[in-house]
Enzyme design. Sequence first.
Site, PDB file in Angstrom:
ATOM      1  N   GLU A  46      32.452 -11.079  49.045  1.00  0.00           N
ATOM      2  CA  GLU A  46      31.380 -10.054  49.008  1.00  0.00           C
ATOM      3  C   GLU A  46      30.122 -10.709  48.742  1.00  0.00           C
ATOM      4  O   GLU A  46      30.029 -11.402  48.010  1.00  0.00           O
ATOM      5  CB  GLU A  46      31.908  -9.120  48.082  1.00  0.00           C
ATOM      6  CG  GLU A  46      31.004  -7.801  48.139  1.00  0.00           C
ATOM      7  CD  GLU A  46      31.648  -6.853  47.139  1.00  0.00           C
ATOM      8  OE1 GLU A  46      31.119  -5.579  47.072  1.00  0.00           O
ATOM      9  OE2 GLU A  46      32.110  -7.005  46.235  1.00  0.00           O
ATOM     10  N   LYS A 115      30.496  -1.184  52.999  1.00  0.00           N
ATOM     11  CA  LYS A 115      31.401  -0.489  51.907  1.00  0.00           C
ATOM     12  C   LYS A 115      31.499   0.989  51.678  1.00  0.00           C
ATOM     13  O   LYS A 115      30.521   1.297  51.520  1.00  0.00           O
ATOM     14  CB  LYS A 115      30.949  -1.530  50.659  1.00  0.00           C
ATOM     15  CG  LYS A 115      31.864  -1.361  49.225  1.00  0.00           C
ATOM     16  CD  LYS A 115      31.568  -2.225  48.017  1.00  0.00           C
ATOM     17  CE  LYS A 115      32.378  -2.418  47.007  1.00  0.00           C
ATOM     18  NZ  LYS A 115      31.738  -3.339  46.079  1.00  0.00           N
ATOM     19  N   CYS A 174      35.952  -4.955  48.228  1.00  0.00           N
ATOM     20  CA  CYS A 174      36.275  -5.045  46.814  1.00  0.00           C
ATOM     21  C   CYS A 174      36.748  -3.528  46.204  1.00  0.00           C
ATOM     22  O   CYS A 174      37.809  -3.337  46.506  1.00  0.00           O
ATOM     23  CB  CYS A 174      35.040  -5.234  46.153  1.00  0.00           C
ATOM     24  SG  CYS A 174      35.239  -5.924  44.368  1.00  0.00           S
TER      25      CYS A 174
END
Length: 644
Positions: A46, A115, A174
């Site tokens: 990330e 995200k 994540c």
Amino acid sequence: MKHGFIKVCAVTPELRVADVEFNTQKIIEAIKISAENGSQLTVFPELSVCGYTCGDLFNQPALINACKKAIESIAEATKGIKTLVFVGAPFSNNGRLYNCAFAIQDGLILGIIPKTYLPNYGEYYEKRHFSSAPLNLAHVDFEYEGESYLVEFGTNIIFRAENCPEFTVGVELCEDLWAPESPSIKLAKAGANIIVNLSCSDETVGKAEYRRSLVKTQSAKLICGYVYCDAGDGESTTDMVFAGHNIICENGTILAESKLFENGYLYSEIDVERISTERRRTSSSYFVESDLNCDLYGSEYHGVGFETFDKPLELTRIISKTPFVPESGLSERSELILTIQQKGLEKRFKHTNSKTAVIGISGGLDSALALLVTCRAFKSLGKDLKDIIAVTMPGFGTTKKTKGNSLKLIEALGATAKTVPISQTVTKHFNDIGHNPDDRNVTYENAQARMRTMVLMDLANDYNGLVIGTGDLSEFALGWATYNGDHMSMYGMNASVPKTLVKHLIAYEAEKLGGTVKKILTDILNTEISPELLPPDESGNISQKTEDIVGPYILHDFFIYYAVRYAFPPDKIKYLAMLAFKDDFDEATIDKWLKSFYNRFFKQQFKRSCMPDGVKVGSVSLSPRGDWRMPSDAVAKVWLDLLK
């Protein structure tokens, strides 16, 4: 790709916080190395272009613009490289900043995935800088090489290899994995066989174990491959430390895992064909058709095509020779299997109110296991072990060794021994039906097996008992049982236990019981596998060796596992067998017994169609009432043609 294996790579490169140029060069370098090593899918952590720990520097246009130029440079550097690459970087659009994964291949930016779930607790404060993935997912304008063009932007993108339809990839970042409704759930339902996760998860005590369990569970739940790529050494240690904990999973199994605090490359191969087969098998339960085209927001998922490359691939994943036998925790697994068998038999005794168990004991593996489990069941039920009627039935092929071991084992376990010789009865039967006893054909052999079964059934009637079957999964798969002989019983104790596992269960129980029992069982474990239906040799030793006739059980169990459990085609099973047994069997031997397996498996289905009840202990069962429903007159030609 012929057999469905896609080589993947998770890379944690050297990194300097906010040094975009340095990081870009390291990423480009890593892309080229992974491509040279055959990776078709390479994932970076990330925000790997700039570093996750930039803090309020994310509010600086200088950093954001540098990251955009870095993505352009990375795209430019991938021209001519067919590896599908995912790189993490910030992306500004319509006045908002997103934490994104950029999909890049062969000089093109194929998509940008923002995200969804931004952590904003403890040491995390992503909402200070980033916005969550927007609800109105669409295209964005991206300027590249002086021109502006539309790039797919959103969480509803699935990347699909046009020359390998099962190579499909979905993306999450994540925290998305840690959230209750991870994007990967809908991505998998919409057809993504592989999920990649670009992550930057700091290391604290116990977190690695939790992270590992999350990745394993998600890949198992979604029946997918999962490539988790974590940030490592190089991120700021102002408040946190990052360990580069990379994990590659397939359907709940960890294929590869990096050591903590070691940046570098992690490779493995994900079997997308296996994933697709598993999903078809469970499609009615999980992958519901009405869900396939909709995500949380009601917009449709859509695919972005790319072309992967295919070249000879050397598998780095371990192909076990004995897939039915666990490589770790064997004692715990053995105890569980024996308990499952035991509980199945206990229920049958409670239901039928039978007084005794009647078992034919041959001095071989299967009858020894059946006797051991029956003893466990009787002890649990508080029944007298003397009510286990263990019967030896010496015939034309019985040796002193096997008969001796039978009687010694019965005595050592405390069961009741009964010996019923069958040679004279069978000889009279030959006379009755006009069979020449010198003709040692199938009638000569099977008459003994059927006579033994008749003896057991009649004794069970006499003693108010149940005949406990001893045949195992491997024998039923190959049809290595006499129809209405040892094929029949009142409860098939070992029906779903393959031969390779039988040995380990006996060895475990032998160690547990110790003493005389252990000594006898060890001798049984070292005895040639044989039905003992033909006379011994001149030295009185076993002359009829099963594996000389039907082939090595270690091979057949390997074939059974992949043919039945995963429905792999024969050419793929052969490919895997060649890898697993490269030091044991040559290609001609594997080919011979694989063809034999398919011929026997198809021709002998009629025996499985009426096999007795028997408890399922593992993922493979051939019960006609449970896992395996196959017509008895199906033809094997399609499968055999694949081996030509």
